[in-house]
Design an enzyme around this catalytic site. Structure first.
Site, PDB file in Angstrom:
ATOM      1  N   HIS A  52       5.567   2.512  -7.977  1.00 32.33           N
ATOM      2  CA  HIS A  52       6.465   2.082  -8.101  1.00 32.33           C
ATOM      3  C   HIS A  52       7.657   2.737  -9.347  1.00 32.33           C
ATOM      4  O   HIS A  52       7.309   3.282 -10.272  1.00 32.33           O
ATOM      5  CB  HIS A  52       6.234   0.922  -9.502  1.00 32.33           C
ATOM      6  CG  HIS A  52       5.328  -0.630  -9.073  1.00 32.33           C
ATOM      7  ND1 HIS A  52       5.679  -1.276  -8.080  1.00 32.33           N
ATOM      8  CD2 HIS A  52       4.219  -0.515  -9.425  1.00 32.33           C
ATOM      9  CE1 HIS A  52       5.142  -2.255  -8.136  1.00 32.33           C
ATOM     10  NE2 HIS A  52       3.707  -1.665  -8.061  1.00 32.33           N
TER      11      HIS A  52
ATOM     12  N   HIS B 123      -1.519  -6.989  -1.718  1.00 28.02           N
ATOM     13  CA  HIS B 123      -1.846  -7.218  -3.291  1.00 28.02           C
ATOM     14  C   HIS B 123      -2.588  -8.229  -3.612  1.00 28.02           C
ATOM     15  O   HIS B 123      -1.905 -10.283  -3.009  1.00 28.02           O
ATOM     16  CB  HIS B 123      -0.605  -7.925  -3.682  1.00 28.02           C
ATOM     17  CG  HIS B 123      -1.039  -8.049  -5.597  1.00 28.02           C
ATOM     18  ND1 HIS B 123      -0.849  -7.600  -6.577  1.00 28.02           N
ATOM     19  CD2 HIS B 123      -1.651  -8.876  -6.512  1.00 28.02           C
ATOM     20  CE1 HIS B 123      -0.883  -7.555  -7.876  1.00 28.02           C
ATOM     21  NE2 HIS B 123      -1.254  -9.304  -7.809  1.00 28.02           N
TER      22      HIS B 123
END
Length: 346
Positions: free
Chosen positions: A16, A137
């Site tokens: 990220h 995820h």
């Protein structure tokens, strides 16, 4: 014991970077050591089209300090409205290397994710045709499922049915946290791989809750029991090429972490390689570190290994900063709770 270790320059297969001031501050922490990274698309608004991915890549490269070499590997955020042909075109251009599946509400900035998996079947089938990986995820979000069971239920109710219905779909189970996930990946064949984070190799759920709440150890998927951490360590250090590094380094300002409803994420970009060397050394597996951080990921993503190397040296404990300053506020660097003796040589 060798005091130096030279390995192929590593990559981060789950990262990220955020945007704006945060991007400018955290990007050098990764680019210092890593040649490439799979960039997560969960911005606000999310990166859902090839054009948006190209614009985000350009912002990343514009923020890269002079003299640093780094290649962002872009991803698209899967929604129920994603156009299969836009995905295929972005992949054909070489811009996009994967599509990211967030179950709606599973983690930070996942509100635009998928609730009805039948509505993305066309995208998944097109991805299987062209060999584009799906990064997952892997947690369900149903309120009746205990947070510590979300990963195992996702495998049973969502992931396994998707894979059975879409032969040839290449899947990366990101940031796995359980022994059951390790077993599933091992049994999953050549089209299934998994990333393991730095912090999940170090912490269990006690680190978050014992002696008070420790928000900088709170992440999603949440850390599990010690038995699961040990299973992750065994998988990462095994030398098996289906497991590779994805740090999931996720910066949030201290103000957002240390409040009544703190954000999930551990910022590990700064000291990841030192932590990993320590973990692998403890397991007598330093000779397998290169595979985990530098070789298995490129093999799964069908990319060449990096041509250059880095060298780690062992000595007195390394003193990393406790945090970094960003234009949005301070960000705390993950503290493994033990001394780090390995550092990347200049």
């Amino acid at each position: 014991m060798s005091e130096t270790l030279t390995i192929t320059r590593p990559d981060d297969w789950h990262l990220h970077l955020r945007d704006g001031a945060m991007l400018a501050a955290v990007l050098p922490e990764t680019a210092r050591h890593f040649a490439r990274a799979i960039i997560m698309p969960n911005l606000v608004p999310p990166v859902v089209t090839g054009a948006q991915a190209a614009a985000y890549r350009d912002r990343i490269l514009a923020a890269l300090p002079e003299g640093m070499a780094f290649q962002p590997l872009m991803t698209l955020y899967l929604t129920e409205d994603t156009d299969p042909e836009d995905v295929a075109a972005a992949a054909a251009s070489g811009l996009v290397r994967a599509v990211k599946l967030y179950p709606a509400g599973a983690t930070t900035n996942s509100a635009s994710g998928v609730s009805d998996f039948d509505r993305v079947r066309g995208v998944l089938e097109r991805m299987a045709e062209i060999g584009l990986p799906l990064c997952v995820h892997g947690e369900v979000t149903a309120a009746d499922i205990d947070i510590f069971d979300r990963e195992s239920v996702f495998i049973d109710r969502v992931l396994d049915p998707i894979r059975r219905a879409t032969p040839g779909l290449r899947v990366v189970m990101e940031h796995i946290t359980t022994a059951g996930a390790v077993d599933y990946v091992r049994a999953g064949g050549a089209d299934l791989g998994a990333t393991i984070t730095t912090h999940h190799l170090v912490i269990n759920r006690n680190h978050i809750l014992v002696g008070g709440i420790h928000p900088h150890y709170y992440c999603l998927p949440v850390a599990k029991r010690e038995t699961h951490r040990l299973a992750l360590v065994a998988a990462a250090t095994s030398g098996e090429n289906r497991f590779f590094l994805g740090t999931d380094s996720a910066p949030h300002t201290d103000a957002l972490k240390e409040n009544a409803c703190g954000c999930a994420g551990c910022f590990t970009a700064t000291n990841t390689l030192s932590i990993l060397a320590e973990v692998f050394e403890r397991e007598g597996a330093l000779d397998r570190l290169e595979g985990f951080v530098s070789r298995h990921g490129p093999a799964f993503y069908r990319l060449p290994e990096n041509p250059d190397t880095i060298t780690l040296t062992r000595g007195a404990p390394v003193q990393y900063p406790t945090g970094i300053e960003t234009g949005d506020g301070p960000v705390t660097v993950f503290d493994p709770g033990f001394d780090l003796h390995w550092r990347v040589a200049p």
